[in-house]
Write a protein that holds these residues in place. Structure first.
Motif, short mmCIF file in Angstrom:
data_model
loop_
_atom_site.label_atom_id
_atom_site.label_comp_id
_atom_site.label_asym_id
_atom_site.label_seq_id
_atom_site.Cartn_x
_atom_site.Cartn_y
_atom_site.Cartn_z
N ALA B 79 11.83 -35.28 -26.70
CA ALA B 79 11.97 -35.44 -25.25
C ALA B 79 11.69 -34.12 -24.55
CB ALA B 79 13.37 -35.96 -24.91
N GLU B 80 12.26 -33.03 -25.10
CA GLU B 80 12.04 -31.71 -24.49
C GLU B 80 10.57 -31.32 -24.51
OE1 GLU B 80 13.87 -29.89 -22.63
OE2 GLU B 80 15.37 -31.45 -22.87
N GLU B 81 9.92 -31.63 -25.63
CA GLU B 81 8.52 -31.21 -25.81
C GLU B 81 7.56 -31.99 -24.93
OE1 GLU B 81 6.79 -29.27 -28.74
OE2 GLU B 81 8.58 -28.14 -28.17
N MET B 82 7.84 -33.30 -24.75
CA MET B 82 6.82 -34.17 -24.19
C MET B 82 7.05 -34.67 -22.77
SD MET B 82 6.32 -36.84 -27.28
CE MET B 82 6.66 -37.95 -25.93
N LEU B 83 8.30 -34.90 -22.42
CA LEU B 83 8.55 -35.67 -21.20
C LEU B 83 7.87 -35.07 -19.96
CD1 LEU B 83 12.22 -36.91 -21.60
CD2 LEU B 83 10.15 -38.29 -21.47
N ASP B 84 7.89 -33.74 -19.86
CA ASP B 84 7.32 -33.13 -18.66
C ASP B 84 5.82 -33.41 -18.50
OD1 ASP B 84 9.70 -32.15 -17.72
OD2 ASP B 84 9.53 -30.25 -18.79
N MET B 86 4.41 -36.29 -19.41
CA MET B 86 4.16 -37.73 -19.26
C MET B 86 3.60 -38.15 -17.90
SD MET B 86 4.32 -39.61 -21.84
CE MET B 86 3.88 -38.35 -23.04
N PRO B 87 4.22 -37.71 -16.78
CA PRO B 87 3.70 -38.19 -15.49
C PRO B 87 2.21 -37.91 -15.35
CG PRO B 87 5.79 -37.08 -15.17
CD PRO B 87 5.40 -36.85 -16.60
#
Lengths: 135, 135
Positions: B79-84, B86-87
């Protein structure tokens, strides 16, 4: 860890899910403005056909071009409205879930250390047939 | 449109999908460090059991607490690595898909207007057996 590949797959899943949500919205709108077309789209969209959003849209294009344009517009709108909130929402969801899972784990471990408080519904213990309830 | 509700559902789907990806990563790691445990986890995770990530983790807690802790850690890391990202990734994916769908739609509309330019690979045409390759 190949997070780059995971990120790509995750983005694809998210895109397909937004397509699914856009279709649900268009079906709902049609149920008010054009019920027969709404029923048609609901039937066309059944059977997990929408798992791959882009393939679904290509199929639909062979049937009703107008609906494809409408779904594309709704999907774009949904993406604009929601995507920026996703990182924070998912991060918070994961943090809360982690706290909850760890709390449950601690509870179970405490139960294991104090055999008198073992929940007979919890894992199988040979001792679990000991009936030491006070009354 | 009730985008708030859609956003909540989307975040839940994304969280479950990250759980699924975290489990895949742990299975891969175990296949090198502890193959029997890796096989066990793979079997435990089959049958679409992972569709609801949190329910899956609660079930797993009754079997192997250490694996739950490990999956929680990997999921948090993912989550820390990827979420930012995603948008932007999903937005770009949707924009590119929209361009592609609209291009195909224009192509089909042009084909309908000019039958001589019909692509034989498109829909079924009786003329498609014409062999007009230059050599």
């Amino acid at each position: 860890m190949d997070t780059k590949q995971v990120a790509k797959e995750t983005a694809k899943v998210l895109q397909s899910y937004l397509t699914y949500q856009a279709v649900q919205m268009v079906i709902k709108q049609l149920s008010e403005t054009n019920p027969p077309l709404g029923i048609w789209l609901r039937q066309f969209s059944s059977n997990n056909r929408i798992q791959d959003g882009e393939a679904y849209l290509r199929d639909l294009m062979g049937e009703k071009k107008d609906l494809v344009l409408r779904i594309l517009t709704v999907r774009e709108h949904l993406a604009e409205e929601m995507l920026d909130f996703m990182p924070e929402m998912v991060r918070t969801g994961i943090q809360q879930a982690n706290i909850e899972h760890r709390r449950q784990m601690l509870e179970r471990m405490t139960q294991t250390q104090d055999p008198s408080s073992i929940d007979p519904n919890d894992v199988t213990h040979p001792e679990s047939d000991i009936n030491d309830s006070p009354d």
